[in-house]
Design an enzyme around this catalytic site. Structure first.
Site, mmCIF file in Angstrom:
data_model
loop_
_atom_site.group_PDB
_atom_site.id
_atom_site.type_symbol
_atom_site.label_atom_id
_atom_site.label_comp_id
_atom_site.label_asym_id
_atom_site.label_seq_id
_atom_site.Cartn_x
_atom_site.Cartn_y
_atom_site.Cartn_z
ATOM 1 N N TYR A 72 0.841 -1.211 0.000
ATOM 2 C CA TYR A 72 0.000 0.000 0.000
ATOM 3 C C TYR A 72 0.868 1.249 0.000
ATOM 4 C CZ TYR A 72 -3.966 3.000 1.006
ATOM 5 O OH TYR A 72 -4.939 3.959 0.918
ATOM 6 N N PHE A 125 -6.934 18.902 -25.384
ATOM 7 C CA PHE A 125 -7.614 17.617 -25.595
ATOM 8 C C PHE A 125 -9.001 17.694 -24.940
ATOM 9 C CE2 PHE A 125 -8.341 13.095 -24.423
ATOM 10 C CZ PHE A 125 -8.314 12.575 -25.696
ATOM 11 N N ASP A 126 -9.961 16.890 -25.406
ATOM 12 C CA ASP A 126 -11.340 17.086 -24.916
ATOM 13 C C ASP A 126 -11.506 16.872 -23.405
ATOM 14 O OD1 ASP A 126 -11.214 14.330 -25.111
ATOM 15 O OD2 ASP A 126 -12.720 14.155 -26.683
ATOM 16 N N ASP A 215 0.956 18.454 -21.595
ATOM 17 C CA ASP A 215 0.051 17.306 -21.735
ATOM 18 C C ASP A 215 0.807 16.337 -22.642
ATOM 19 O OD1 ASP A 215 -1.880 15.465 -22.273
ATOM 20 O OD2 ASP A 215 -3.442 16.905 -22.802
ATOM 21 N N ALA A 217 0.804 12.917 -23.460
ATOM 22 C CA ALA A 217 0.375 11.587 -23.909
ATOM 23 C C ALA A 217 1.267 11.009 -25.016
ATOM 24 C CB ALA A 217 -1.074 11.637 -24.378
ATOM 25 N N LYS A 258 -0.961 5.849 -23.913
ATOM 26 C CA LYS A 258 -0.425 6.184 -25.233
ATOM 27 C C LYS A 258 1.057 5.817 -25.252
ATOM 28 C CE LYS A 258 -4.486 8.382 -25.318
ATOM 29 N NZ LYS A 258 -4.641 9.647 -24.667
ATOM 30 N N HIS A 450 -21.687 11.243 -29.183
ATOM 31 C CA HIS A 450 -21.162 10.300 -30.181
ATOM 32 C C HIS A 450 -20.941 8.891 -29.636
ATOM 33 C CE1 HIS A 450 -16.497 10.212 -29.925
ATOM 34 N NE2 HIS A 450 -16.940 10.637 -28.775
HETATM 35 C C1 LIG Z 1 -5.696 10.456 -24.121
HETATM 36 C C2 LIG Z 1 -5.329 11.829 -23.803
HETATM 37 C C3 LIG Z 1 -5.699 12.421 -22.587
HETATM 38 C C4 LIG Z 1 -6.569 11.712 -21.558
HETATM 39 O O1 LIG Z 1 -6.000 10.550 -21.125
HETATM 40 P P1 LIG Z 1 -6.862 9.245 -20.718
HETATM 41 O O2 LIG Z 1 -5.807 8.277 -20.317
HETATM 42 O O3 LIG Z 1 -7.660 8.832 -21.893
HETATM 43 O O4 LIG Z 1 -7.716 9.649 -19.571
HETATM 44 C C5 LIG Z 1 -5.292 13.714 -22.353
HETATM 45 N N1 LIG Z 1 -4.587 14.406 -23.267
HETATM 46 C C6 LIG Z 1 -4.209 13.872 -24.429
HETATM 47 C C7 LIG Z 1 -3.408 14.679 -25.395
HETATM 48 C C8 LIG Z 1 -4.582 12.573 -24.752
HETATM 49 O O5 LIG Z 1 -4.233 12.047 -25.938
#
Ligand SMILES: *Cc1c(COP(=O)(O)O)cnc(C)c1O
Length: 459
Positions: A72, A125-126, A215, A217, A258, A450
């Site tokens: 833990y 990103f969304d 960000d 990813a 990613k 969607h």
């Molecule tokens: C996928 C992604 C996120 C969100 O990550 P999740 O692991 O899907 O929650 C944030 N920013 C970018 C650029 C992404 O490609």
């Protein structure tokens, strides 16, 4: 003769996939209300819905899973992950989270301390935008305007416009908790940002006392493009480039699904103790204790290996080259897509293909259905359905692009599969003039429709 390019791995374990007949797919798609999110994955031959968490782990990652420490507190796997992140990014403080949006949730809870704050970024990103707007703050897009021209070929199409950024920084002084720099820029098609632009963006923000959160990813793909395209970086290693990218910034949020080469996971990392302290307070209630956050010990162990593995040149080269391979096939067949191709996906321009389908009948969704019917290939509409309705007028938003996105999973399919995807698209393309009708909505959710929308054929 020059030896051709080949993958930097060989296959040790396989997962069977099944073909189906057109009649079966007609039936299944009808049952799924012409929404490919509603299809069971068993009914897909080649799945290009997303590259998030869908890649293959290596033998070393699977081996690391067995060594995971599930303690833990103070798990060894956490310290392995922390060391890998420090080596690659230079950041000292690490908080694991269950995925990228969870990292955003923890960080934005800590820094978006009041309503009305402003967060500039190169096409958030969304989920990032969602977390900002959920807190009644504003995400302002400062991507270069060239990114909107789908046919323009420039090497770093995901960049920040310093002019637009400075305007936002000036007009909102004292009200900007951070700037979000997304690499690669997912929203405009996985397009990279140059080192020069990363450096200048960070310098400009720092001049105004604003921190930069990367960000991250797809940070490895971004480093690859810097190496291949930016002067002065050809001889640097991917690791050196990553280190330099992060050296200008203050923190990162990461979706490990990613470029972390794992199926689930994420983290926050930063050089600032005060930011770490602020995030800690939200990690514990939202995610978990500080040395596991939202992750299993074994998953942290696999991620530590994945991060090191993916920052080897040959690994990321194999990945990006496969996306480029598919793009070349589409060029050969004259199929229009967003140019130049980005690091992780191809965005096919449905409006340019299904010219007879009126926009009210959703050309990109229609193309997504046609591709599935043709060969069992699942893509994803990034277009008018995704755009949702205008919150005030409740009209569909037809102002943006209407695209079919084909994501390529890491280390999952071979180039033979790419050939199938390309041939299937070509077959649809060749009969495009006979496709005169699209789909209509029979049921939709108010927001983010969607995923669950139900549709029917117009004819
Ligand atoms: C996928 C992604 C996120 C969100 O990550 P999740 O692991 O899907 O929650 C944030 N920013 C970018 C650029 C992404 O490609």
């Amino acid at each position: 003769m020059e030896l051709p390019f080949a993958e930097a791995w060989k296959i040790k374990m396989v997962e069977p996939i099944k073909k189906s007949t057109r009649e079966q797919r007609e039936q299944w798609l009808k049952e799924a209300h012409y929404n490919v999110f509603m299809l069971e994955s068993e009914k897909i031959y080649i799945d290009c819905l997303t590259d998030s968490g869908t890649g293959a782990m290596s033998d070393r990652q699977w081996a690391a899973m067995m060594t995971g420490d599930e303690s833990y507190a103070g798990a060894r796997s956490f310290y392995e992950l922390k060391a890998a992140i420090k080596d690659i990014t230079g950041f000292d403080y690490v908080i694991p989270t269950h995925q990228g949006r969870a990292a955003e949730n923890v960080m934005f809870s800590a820094i978006l301390t009041k309503q009305g704050m402003v967060v500039p970024g190169n096409a958030h990103f969304d989920t990032t935008k969602g977390h900002i707007e959920f807190r009644k703050c504003t995400a302002i897009d400062v991507t270069i305007p060239e990114a909107k021209n789908t046919q323009l070929e420039i090497p770093f199409k995901g960049e920040v416009s310093l002019e637009l950024l400075e305007k936002v920084l000036k007009e909102n002084q004292g009200n900007i908790p951070c700037m979000v720099l997304t690499v690669t820029n997912n929203t405009v098609g996985g397009q990279p940002v140059s080192m020069k632009n990363i450096r200048e963006t960070c310098e400009l923000c720092h001049k105004y006392g604003v921190r930069v959160n990367i960000d991250s990813a797809r940070f490895v793909e971004n480093a690859y493009f810097i190496k291949m395209r930016e002067e002065g970086y050809a001889d640097k290693t991917i690791r050196e480039i990553c280190k330099e990218m992060f050296s200008y910034a203050d923190s990162m949020t990461m979706s490990a699904k990613k470029d972390g080469l794992v199926n689930m996971g994420g983290f926050i990392a930063t050089r600032h103790e005060d930011l770490y302290e602020a995030c800690k307070a939200f990690c514990i209630p939202f995610e978990g204790f500080l040395t596991y956050g939202g992750m299993n010990g074994r998953d942290m162990a696999a991620l530590a290996v994945g991060l090191r593995e993916n920052t080897e040149f040959e690994m990321v080269e194999t990945r990006v080259k496969q996306v480029e391979y598919l793009a070349k096939k589409l060029d050969e067949y004259g199929i229009p897509y967003q140019r130049p191709v980005g690091g992780h996906a191809i965005f096919v321009d449905a409006q340019k293909i299904l010219t007879k389908v009126p926009k009210e009948e959703f050309p990109a969704q229609t193309l997504t259905c046609e591709l599935y019917l043709e060969a069992g290939v699942r893509g994803c509409e990034i277009g008018y359905i995704l755009a949702d309705r205008d919150p005030v007028t409740r009209e569909n938003r037809f102002g943006g692009l209407d695209l079919l996105r084909l994501c390529i999973c890491r280390r999952t399919y071979t180039n033979n599969h790419m050939d199938v995807i390309a041939a299937a698209l070509k077959n649809v393309y060749d009969r495009r003039d006979s496709i005169t009708h699209g789909v209509k909505i029979t049921w939709e959710a108010e927001l983010m429709r969607h995923f669950t929308v139900q549709l029917d054929r117009v004819k």
